[in-house]
Design a protein around this motif. Structure first.
Motif, mmCIF file in Angstrom:
data_model
loop_
_atom_site.group_PDB
_atom_site.id
_atom_site.type_symbol
_atom_site.label_atom_id
_atom_site.label_comp_id
_atom_site.label_asym_id
_atom_site.label_seq_id
_atom_site.Cartn_x
_atom_site.Cartn_y
_atom_site.Cartn_z
ATOM 1 N N SER A 99 0.834 -1.218 0.000
ATOM 2 C CA SER A 99 0.000 0.000 0.000
ATOM 3 C C SER A 99 0.863 1.259 0.000
ATOM 4 O O SER A 99 0.645 2.176 -0.795
ATOM 5 C CB SER A 99 -0.898 0.025 1.237
ATOM 6 O OG SER A 99 -1.689 -1.122 1.290
ATOM 7 N N ASP A 202 1.977 -4.341 -9.788
ATOM 8 C CA ASP A 202 1.549 -4.822 -8.470
ATOM 9 C C ASP A 202 1.475 -6.344 -8.569
ATOM 10 O O ASP A 202 0.551 -6.895 -9.173
ATOM 11 C CB ASP A 202 0.189 -4.199 -8.152
ATOM 12 C CG ASP A 202 -0.344 -4.635 -6.793
ATOM 13 O OD1 ASP A 202 0.157 -5.628 -6.237
ATOM 14 O OD2 ASP A 202 -1.287 -3.981 -6.304
ATOM 15 N N TYR A 205 0.228 -10.974 -5.739
ATOM 16 C CA TYR A 205 -0.333 -12.341 -5.867
ATOM 17 C C TYR A 205 0.471 -13.172 -6.875
ATOM 18 O O TYR A 205 -0.048 -14.136 -7.425
ATOM 19 C CB TYR A 205 -1.803 -12.269 -6.324
ATOM 20 C CG TYR A 205 -2.697 -11.525 -5.366
ATOM 21 C CD1 TYR A 205 -3.209 -12.141 -4.240
ATOM 22 C CD2 TYR A 205 -3.017 -10.187 -5.585
ATOM 23 C CE1 TYR A 205 -4.016 -11.459 -3.341
ATOM 24 C CE2 TYR A 205 -3.828 -9.489 -4.695
ATOM 25 C CZ TYR A 205 -4.326 -10.139 -3.581
ATOM 26 O OH TYR A 205 -5.125 -9.455 -2.693
ATOM 27 N N SER A 233 4.751 -7.652 -1.528
ATOM 28 C CA SER A 233 4.298 -7.678 -0.136
ATOM 29 C C SER A 233 4.365 -9.089 0.425
ATOM 30 O O SER A 233 4.233 -10.066 -0.323
ATOM 31 C CB SER A 233 2.846 -7.192 -0.110
ATOM 32 O OG SER A 233 2.258 -7.446 1.128
HETATM 33 C C1 LIG Z 1 -3.801 -5.910 -5.456
HETATM 34 C C2 LIG Z 1 -3.356 -5.485 -4.112
HETATM 35 N N1 LIG Z 1 -2.348 -4.623 -4.007
HETATM 36 C C3 LIG Z 1 -1.924 -4.185 -2.812
HETATM 37 C C4 LIG Z 1 -2.521 -4.611 -1.651
HETATM 38 C C5 LIG Z 1 -2.028 -4.084 -0.341
HETATM 39 O O1 LIG Z 1 -1.163 -5.000 0.233
HETATM 40 P P1 LIG Z 1 -0.409 -4.716 1.612
HETATM 41 O O2 LIG Z 1 -1.102 -5.494 2.673
HETATM 42 O O3 LIG Z 1 0.963 -5.227 1.356
HETATM 43 O O4 LIG Z 1 -0.413 -3.256 1.844
HETATM 44 C C6 LIG Z 1 -3.583 -5.513 -1.697
HETATM 45 C C7 LIG Z 1 -4.271 -5.961 -0.478
HETATM 46 O O5 LIG Z 1 -5.324 -6.541 -0.505
HETATM 47 C C8 LIG Z 1 -4.005 -5.964 -2.959
HETATM 48 O O6 LIG Z 1 -5.013 -6.836 -3.092
#
Ligand SMILES: Cc1ncc(COP(=O)(O)O)c(C=O)c1O
Length: 403
Positions: A99, A202, A205, A233
């Protein structure tokens, strides 16, 4: 009282969490709620990670370096190389989850009125990250009928304006479960070069690709290295959302220099949490591969259950741990409230994430929902039977469907 800023009004309340009061009321009245709305993994955080935390020889929790502890940057670098992705430790900045990394990078490449292309439906917090960074998200709308793939490169080209600075791509996708094809990634790469854009990837996943599909990181486009910024992450792959550790990685030295200034302004990321993730980053590949198998079984249960509902033609989610689908319902937001307030099957109901909140464009997604796979396959099958019965009972069910 003085008025709050115009920017304040641009921060949306989380569309995923706004049904929480109805869910609490349902539980207070004795109904069991199966939460399909939030992507918070239900499985335990790896015991190795917890043991690492307990074993840390800490006597003083000082600020960590703003760029991240050396051990954590090295561990991220090792993690990337286990996926054949090449980032040296000094090309990685440790952040408070993906985030923070996304908010920083949006501000860095397009802050102050620039535009960033994004596929919609998209991760809903992109809207808030963009609002914080003063960036306009320009949506490329994907259709449920196309399995939320964009197909043609012209869809991208048509959205470019002189203000476009970057493309933000979530692959595999939250909320749709789409895994972009080699051709689609190629198209993104081509447009980035043609129009001199950055690509923000990003990939939180990354390893969750089903049916033996190829795991493709955007970093495969080595000749685009200076344009690519990866955000990542530990939240999802290690069932560790609360640890709040992520990173931003790029070969672009200018971006790293500016991003470091953003990091310096927030001082540092928690010290103990950076250290506790080190062993999993270094050796956790097998762990996340096992998780992927479990999510695939859950995906199958949800898909089968949805396909049995009259008027629903679900997509087979290709990755992440979500599925997005259309329901034969006039308003999925009202339907979600109905499920919590007025409906139960054998004492149970489900909490859905209505589709509207995942769109940048107002008015889209009203007949769509996102379902997260955060229960075992049996519970998810039961949840789909509850959904089936609720669709049949709902007064706003569409008589005929165009699906
Ligand atoms: C696509 C995506 N990007 C970023 C994030 C944020 O992840 P983090 O917990 O590392 O801040 C999420 C969290 O659900 C997500 O689904």
């Amino acid at each position: 009282m003085p008025e709050l800023s115009a920017k304040s009004s641009m921060m949306q309340a989380s569309p995923i969490r706004k049904l929480a009061p109805h869910a609490r009321a349902a539980e207070a009245s004795g109904t069991k709620v199966i939460y399909l709305n939030i992507g918070q993994p239900d499985m335990p955080t790896p015991p190795e990670m917890i043991a690492e935390l307990h074993g840390l020889p800490l006597t003083r929790l000082a600020y960590a370096p703003s760029e991240g502890l050396p051990e954590a940057r090295e561990a991220w670098s090792a993690f990337f190389s286990s996926w054949d992705i090449d980032f040296a430790p000094d090309q990685i900045l440790v952040t408070a989850g993906a985030s923070e990394a996304i908010t920083f990078i949006l501000a860095i490449v397009a802050g102050g009125g620039g535009e960033v292309l994004v596929f919609e439906p998209c991760y809903t917090n992109y809207l808030s990250f963009a609002a914080q960074a003063d960036v306009a998200l320009v949506p490329i709308t994907l259709r449920v009928e196309d399995g939320y793939h964009f197909g043609s490169i012209d869809r991208l080209r048509a959205c470019i304006t002189p203000k476009t600075k970057a493309i933000l791509l979530c692959n595999p996708s939250n909320p749709t479960g789409t895994v972009y094809t080699a051709e689609e990634l190629e198209a993104v790469a081509r447009v980035a070069v043609e129009h001199d854009l950055f690509v923000i990837c990003d990939e939180v996943y990354r390893e969750f690709v089903f049916d033996g599909g190829e795991i493709r990181s955007f970093t495969q486009f080595g000749d685009l290295a200076q344009r690519i910024v990866v955000v990542d992450s530990v939240s999802k792959r290690f069932n560790a959302c609360g640890v709040r550790i992520g990173c931003m990685a790029t070969h672009n030295r200018e971006i790293l220099d500016v991003a470091l200034r953003f990091c310096q302004a927030r001082l540092s990321v928690p010290t103990a949490e950076q250290l506790m993730v080190v062993p999993m980053l270094e050796h956790g590949r097998a762990y996340s591969e096992k998780l992927c198998g479990e999510y695939e079984r859950r995906r199958d249960a949800v898909f089968k259950g949805l396909a049995a509902i009259n008027g629903v033609t679900p997509n087979l989610s290709e990755g992440s741990f979500y599925i997005m689908t259309r329901l034969p319902i006039d308003s999925c937001e009202e339907f979600a409230v109905f499920l919590l307030r007025d409906f139960a099957l054998d004492g149970e109901t489900v909490c859905l994430a209505p589709g509207e909140g995942f769109y940048v464009t107002d008015g889209l997604g009203v007949d769509e929902v996102r379902i997260a796979f955060m229960y075992d396959a049996d519970t998810l099958s039961r949840a789909m039977r509850i959904l089936d019965a609720a669709v049949a009972a709902y007064p706003g069910k569409l008589a005929t469907t165009t699906i």
